[in-house]
Design a protein around this motif. Structure first.
Motif, PDB file in Angstrom:
ATOM      1  N   ASN A  93       0.841  -1.192   0.000  1.00 37.21           N
ATOM      2  CA  ASN A  93       0.000   0.000   0.000  1.00 37.21           C
ATOM      3  C   ASN A  93       0.876   1.242   0.000  1.00 37.21           C
ATOM      4  OD1 ASN A  93      -2.528  -1.395   0.263  1.00 37.21           O
ATOM      5  ND2 ASN A  93      -1.997  -1.773   2.391  1.00 37.21           N
ATOM      6  N   ASP A  94       0.476   2.253  -0.772  1.00 31.57           N
ATOM      7  CA  ASP A  94       1.220   3.508  -0.795  1.00 31.57           C
ATOM      8  C   ASP A  94       1.282   4.119   0.605  1.00 31.57           C
ATOM      9  OD1 ASP A  94       1.330   3.180  -3.523  1.00 31.57           O
ATOM     10  OD2 ASP A  94       0.144   4.964  -4.001  1.00 31.57           O
ATOM     11  N   LEU A  95       2.446   4.647   0.956  1.00 30.59           N
ATOM     12  CA  LEU A  95       2.563   5.393   2.215  1.00 30.59           C
ATOM     13  C   LEU A  95       2.040   6.815   2.059  1.00 30.59           C
ATOM     14  CD1 LEU A  95       6.076   4.290   3.516  1.00 30.59           C
ATOM     15  CD2 LEU A  95       3.819   3.397   4.146  1.00 30.59           C
ATOM     16  N   GLY A  96       1.870   7.259   0.834  1.00 32.21           N
ATOM     17  CA  GLY A  96       1.376   8.599   0.557  1.00 32.21           C
ATOM     18  C   GLY A  96       2.525   9.577   0.380  1.00 32.21           C
ATOM     19  N   PRO A  97       2.234  10.723  -0.241  1.00 29.30           N
ATOM     20  CA  PRO A  97       3.297  11.669  -0.554  1.00 29.30           C
ATOM     21  C   PRO A  97       3.989  12.274   0.671  1.00 29.30           C
ATOM     22  CG  PRO A  97       1.163  12.500  -1.287  1.00 29.30           C
ATOM     23  CD  PRO A  97       0.950  11.116  -0.797  1.00 29.30           C
ATOM     24  N   VAL A  98       3.264  12.580   1.717  1.00 25.76           N
ATOM     25  CA  VAL A  98       3.865  13.221   2.891  1.00 25.76           C
ATOM     26  C   VAL A  98       4.822  12.267   3.595  1.00 25.76           C
ATOM     27  CG1 VAL A  98       3.391  14.241   5.155  1.00 25.76           C
ATOM     28  CG2 VAL A  98       1.957  14.838   3.194  1.00 25.76           C
ATOM     29  N   ARG A  99       4.390  11.038   3.857  1.00 29.48           N
ATOM     30  CA  ARG A  99       5.255  10.057   4.523  1.00 29.48           C
ATOM     31  C   ARG A  99       6.447   9.696   3.624  1.00 29.48           C
ATOM     32  NH1 ARG A  99       7.963   8.585   8.499  1.00 29.48           N
ATOM     33  NH2 ARG A  99       8.081   6.378   8.969  1.00 29.48           N
ATOM     34  N   THR A 100       6.201   9.587   2.317  1.00 29.27           N
ATOM     35  CA  THR A 100       7.294   9.305   1.386  1.00 29.27           C
ATOM     36  C   THR A 100       8.326  10.422   1.425  1.00 29.27           C
ATOM     37  OG1 THR A 100       5.950   7.904  -0.064  1.00 29.27           O
ATOM     38  CG2 THR A 100       7.873   8.954  -1.062  1.00 29.27           C
ATOM     39  N   GLU A 101       7.883  11.675   1.400  1.00 28.70           N
ATOM     40  CA  GLU A 101       8.822  12.802   1.475  1.00 28.70           C
ATOM     41  C   GLU A 101       9.641  12.754   2.760  1.00 28.70           C
ATOM     42  OE1 GLU A 101       6.159  16.071  -1.008  1.00 28.70           O
ATOM     43  OE2 GLU A 101       6.032  15.995   1.167  1.00 28.70           O
ATOM     44  N   ASP A 102       8.984  12.454   3.877  1.00 27.45           N
ATOM     45  CA  ASP A 102       9.698  12.372   5.161  1.00 27.45           C
ATOM     46  C   ASP A 102      10.763  11.272   5.126  1.00 27.45           C
ATOM     47  OD1 ASP A 102       8.187  14.468   6.144  1.00 27.45           O
ATOM     48  OD2 ASP A 102       6.808  13.168   7.245  1.00 27.45           O
ATOM     49  N   LEU A 103      10.426  10.134   4.555  1.00 30.70           N
ATOM     50  CA  LEU A 103      11.391   9.041   4.471  1.00 30.70           C
ATOM     51  C   LEU A 103      12.491   9.325   3.448  1.00 30.70           C
ATOM     52  CD1 LEU A 103       8.971   6.019   4.902  1.00 30.70           C
ATOM     53  CD2 LEU A 103      10.811   6.715   6.466  1.00 30.70           C
ATOM     54  N   LEU A 104      12.179  10.069   2.404  1.00 36.18           N
ATOM     55  CA  LEU A 104      13.220  10.470   1.461  1.00 36.18           C
ATOM     56  C   LEU A 104      14.235  11.376   2.154  1.00 36.18           C
ATOM     57  CD1 LEU A 104      11.232  11.120  -1.845  1.00 36.18           C
ATOM     58  CD2 LEU A 104      12.706   9.170  -1.297  1.00 36.18           C
ATOM     59  N   ILE A 105      13.772  12.254   3.033  1.00 30.67           N
ATOM     60  CA  ILE A 105      14.688  13.096   3.811  1.00 30.67           C
ATOM     61  C   ILE A 105      15.589  12.213   4.669  1.00 30.67           C
ATOM     62  CG2 ILE A 105      14.813  14.784   5.696  1.00 30.67           C
ATOM     63  CD1 ILE A 105      12.303  16.101   4.443  1.00 30.67           C
ATOM     64  N   GLU A 106      15.012  11.169   5.259  1.00 28.28           N
ATOM     65  CA  GLU A 106      15.824  10.227   6.035  1.00 28.28           C
ATOM     66  C   GLU A 106      16.859   9.537   5.134  1.00 28.28           C
ATOM     67  OE1 GLU A 106      15.203   6.200   8.659  1.00 28.28           O
ATOM     68  OE2 GLU A 106      13.616   7.720   8.736  1.00 28.28           O
ATOM     69  N   ARG A 107      16.463   9.180   3.910  1.00 26.66           N
ATOM     70  CA  ARG A 107      17.393   8.561   2.959  1.00 26.66           C
ATOM     71  C   ARG A 107      18.537   9.509   2.625  1.00 26.66           C
ATOM     72  NH1 ARG A 107      20.973   6.958   0.313  1.00 26.66           N
ATOM     73  NH2 ARG A 107      20.928   5.552  -1.468  1.00 26.66           N
TER      74      ARG A 107
END
Length: 126
Positions: A93-107
């Protein structure tokens, strides 16, 4: 996780663990023409800001771009990254754009992007 593939909506869907295992490579960086914090009537400090874009060599290609500014401690991310990545959970299931952006910052925190960006900016503009 199955091998990531390009979806009809333009996203590449993958889980965070898979993303962590995919190397990202510097593509291009540049300076903003008119930084938001630029000198105005002597009332503000001049700020150097710009953008950087990174890609994978995997197929399909992952792209991540973000804005930055130079602070006293070096290059700092500003805002949220832009990407063709949509992260998914263990049920696909998609995590959604906001959670994805937050995890991309972690990456991005796992990368030495500041050094590569600085080298590119220096070679391009100096």
């Amino acid at each position: 996780m199955n091998r990531p593939g390009l979806c009809a909506d333009g996203y590449v869907r993958l889980d965070f663990a898979t993303l962590l295992g995919i190397p990202l490579h510097h593509l291009v960086s540049g300076l903003d023409d008119d930084p938001a914090g630029s000198l105005r009537c002597g009332s503000r400090l001049a700020t150097i800001s710009g953008y950087t874009e990174w890609i994978s060599k995997s197929h399909p290609i992952l792209t991540i771009g973000w804005d930055w500014f130079i602070a006293s401690c070096g290059y700092q991310l500003t805002g949220k990254p832009r990407s063709n990545i949509m992260l998914i959970d263990s049920n696909a299931n998609d995590l959604g754009p906001v959670r994805t952006e937050d995890l991309l910052i972690e990456r991005l925190a796992h990368m030495q992007w500041q050094e590569a960006t600085s080298r590119f900016i220096t070679s391009r503009y100096i």
